[in-house]
Design a protein around this motif. Structure first.
Motif, PDB file in Angstrom:
ATOM      1  N   ALA A  98       0.917   4.099  -2.771  1.00  0.00           N
ATOM      2  CA  ALA A  98       0.538   5.461  -2.390  1.00  0.00           C
ATOM      3  C   ALA A  98       1.598   6.468  -2.802  1.00  0.00           C
ATOM      4  CB  ALA A  98       0.289   5.543  -0.882  1.00  0.00           C
ATOM      5  N   ARG A  99       2.866   6.099  -2.678  1.00  0.00           N
ATOM      6  CA  ARG A  99       3.935   7.006  -3.097  1.00  0.00           C
ATOM      7  C   ARG A  99       3.921   7.206  -4.602  1.00  0.00           C
ATOM      8  NH1 ARG A  99       9.406   5.800   0.132  1.00  0.00           N
ATOM      9  NH2 ARG A  99       9.798   7.993  -0.325  1.00  0.00           N
ATOM     10  N   TYR A 137       0.833  -1.200   0.000  1.00  0.00           N
ATOM     11  CA  TYR A 137       0.000   0.000   0.000  1.00  0.00           C
ATOM     12  C   TYR A 137       0.874   1.258   0.000  1.00  0.00           C
ATOM     13  CZ  TYR A 137      -2.906   3.821   1.509  1.00  0.00           C
ATOM     14  OH  TYR A 137      -3.515   5.048   1.574  1.00  0.00           O
ATOM     15  N   ALA A 141      -4.121   3.981  -4.247  1.00  0.00           N
ATOM     16  CA  ALA A 141      -3.264   3.000  -3.571  1.00  0.00           C
ATOM     17  C   ALA A 141      -4.055   1.859  -2.948  1.00  0.00           C
ATOM     18  CB  ALA A 141      -2.419   3.691  -2.508  1.00  0.00           C
ATOM     19  N   GLU A 142      -5.161   2.190  -2.334  1.00  0.00           N
ATOM     20  CA  GLU A 142      -5.990   1.145  -1.702  1.00  0.00           C
ATOM     21  C   GLU A 142      -6.443   0.130  -2.744  1.00  0.00           C
ATOM     22  OE1 GLU A 142      -7.615  -0.851   1.366  1.00  0.00           O
ATOM     23  OE2 GLU A 142      -6.757   1.137   1.695  1.00  0.00           O
ATOM     24  N   PRO A 202      -2.911   8.305  -2.344  1.00  0.00           N
ATOM     25  CA  PRO A 202      -3.718   7.426  -1.488  1.00  0.00           C
ATOM     26  C   PRO A 202      -5.038   6.989  -2.119  1.00  0.00           C
ATOM     27  CG  PRO A 202      -3.677   9.662  -0.623  1.00  0.00           C
ATOM     28  CD  PRO A 202      -2.712   9.624  -1.758  1.00  0.00           C
ATOM     29  N   ASP A 203      -5.575   7.783  -3.031  1.00  0.00           N
ATOM     30  CA  ASP A 203      -6.867   7.433  -3.629  1.00  0.00           C
ATOM     31  C   ASP A 203      -6.806   6.115  -4.393  1.00  0.00           C
ATOM     32  OD1 ASP A 203      -7.834   9.787  -2.584  1.00  0.00           O
ATOM     33  OD2 ASP A 203      -7.633  10.895  -4.468  1.00  0.00           O
TER      34      ASP A 203
END
Length: 175
Positions: A25-26, A21, A33-34, A30-31
């Motif tokens: 995310a990097r 994750y 990444a999940e 974050p949107d």
């Protein structure tokens, strides 16, 4: 290892989910990444019978799956890097005269690095980020991407050269 993966998939998930994750995310924010992290483990679970025990650690295999999924979202990654490069550019207002001579603007360096990352080919970027952000070594990055170690080495070398150029520009500006 194959039986271990089948019997203990929940443990594999628990041990590696946060890392996958964080890597996604990097790269994508974050949107997305999940979704990428979850899909990584869905794909891994579906393909668990095909995991090659000769590969050893399951971690590079998972990062390889995640990298392939991230590649599908490459436009989102490019937008994120461009936005980061723009947001890190120094403000060229009248207060610039107050800057201490020789001071390196960290925000500008981050912006140039983000722009340089965005200019890299996806193949070179994948190797660099698997090494720099996921903490894989060259061999593991090669295994994750399903490429020969020599190819990973040359891609990493090219990518590092581009990052050095971006940092050299930053040090020239500071002088």
């Amino acid at each position: 290892m194959r039986e271990l993966l089948q019997d203990r998939f929940a443990e594999v998930f628990d041990r590696h989910y946060e890392h996958i994750y964080a890597y996604a995310a990097r790269r994508l924010g974050p949107d997305l990444a999940e979704d990428v992290a979850s899909e990584t483990f869905l794909v891994a679970y579906d393909r668990r019978d095909g995991f090659d025990a000769a590969r050893g650690d399951v971690r590079p295999w998972l990062y390889g799956i995640a990298s392939n999924l991230i590649m599908r979202h490459s436009r989102a990654e490019a937008r994120r890097l461009k936005a980061f490069a723009r947001s890190a550019e120094p403000d060229s207002g009248p207060d610039d005269t107050e800057l201490v001579p020789g001071r390196v603007d960290a925000g500008g360096a981050r912006g140039r690095l983000a722009a340089a990352l965005n200019r890299l080919s996806l193949a070179d970027r994948d190797v660099l980020l698997l090494v720099a952000w996921a903490g894989l070594n060259q061999q593991e990055a090669a295994a994750a991407l399903g490429i020969p170690p020599g190819t990973a080495r040359s891609r990493l070398h090219r990518a590092r050269q581009e990052m050095r150029k971006a940092l050299e520009l930053d040090s020239e500006v500071a002088q």
